[in-house]
Design a protein around this motif. Structure first.
Motif: not given
Length: 235
Positions: A66-68, A191-193
């Protein structure tokens, strides 16, 4: 001492011809070799793990990051889901893309600007203004404009309908089957971190961030044209 017979000229000519013939490796041989890869062994200096070559699903399995879109996040819609795929798959997608662009006819909609080479939003705006102002130069005329912004446009692609359109454009049937396989049954995880979600299998849309996705979307919408002479649709 044993006597040795000399090789006949005919045999020598045949052997020389065979030496100049390249070896033929069948598809079955390649698949058999890839299946024998030991996925537990460490990757070589290229860093490519064995599972990426043994399993086609592993090479096309993207990690969704996820890219803000905004500096202040208020909801999940403020994220852009970018798919990170393997380098091998990206290279293969580029090869497929070159084959598609060389196969499609030059008669595609000239008013389609999105995701097409040597075209930009500025070109679409300039042509829109020129068309509107030229029409307003005539007496007793008016112009109505409707702007539509698709949310998650790549997710609107229906693979079965896309492949039907590609076949109508004259693309190779085997290539159409590959594209259908590429877009359906896609395993992906977010995937986040250092945290990764469970895997979900998708059968619709195209991953945002893949090499082929912009081209496939433009081909999916290429037949969105005006049916009345007084209307103009620019994409």
């Amino acid at each position: 001492m044993p006597a040795f017979e000399s090789t006949s000229p005919a045999v020598e000519v045949q052997k020389a011809q065979e030496d100049h013939c390249p070896p033929v490796i069948s598809r079955a041989d390649v698949c058999r070799t890839l299946k024998r890869i030991n996925t537990r062994k460490a990757p070589g200096p290229d860093g490519i793990p064995g599972r990426a070559l043994k399993s086609p699903h592993a090479s096309r399995r993207p990690s969704i990051v996820p890219v803000p879109k905004k500096t202040k996040i208020l909801s999940l819609n403020d994220y852009r889901p970018v798919a990170l795929t393997s380098t091998i798959m990206k290279c293969f997608e580029r090869l497929v893309k070159l084959f598609i662009t060389s196969s499609i006819p030059d008669s595609l909609d000239p008013l389609q600007f999105a995701y097409r080479p040597n075209r930009s939003t500025e070109d679409a705006i300039a042509l829109t203004l020129h068309t509107a102002l030229s029409h307003l130069d005539q007496r007793d005329t008016y112009v109505r404009m409707l702007f539509i912004d698709y949310s998650s446009a790549f997710n609107t692609i229906v693979p079965s309908k896309l492949v039907t359109k590609l076949r109508d454009l004259g693309l190779n049937s085997a290539l159409c089957d590959w594209i259908l396989n590429f877009l359906t049954g896609r395993p992906q995880a977010v995937r986040m971190g250092s945290t990764t979600s469970s895997t979900l299998t998708l059968n619709t849309g195209a991953p945002q961030g893949c090499v082929l996705s912009p081209l496939l979307y433009s081909l999916f919408t290429h037949d969105c044209v005006a049916t009345h002479s007084s209307n103009t649709i620019m994409i």
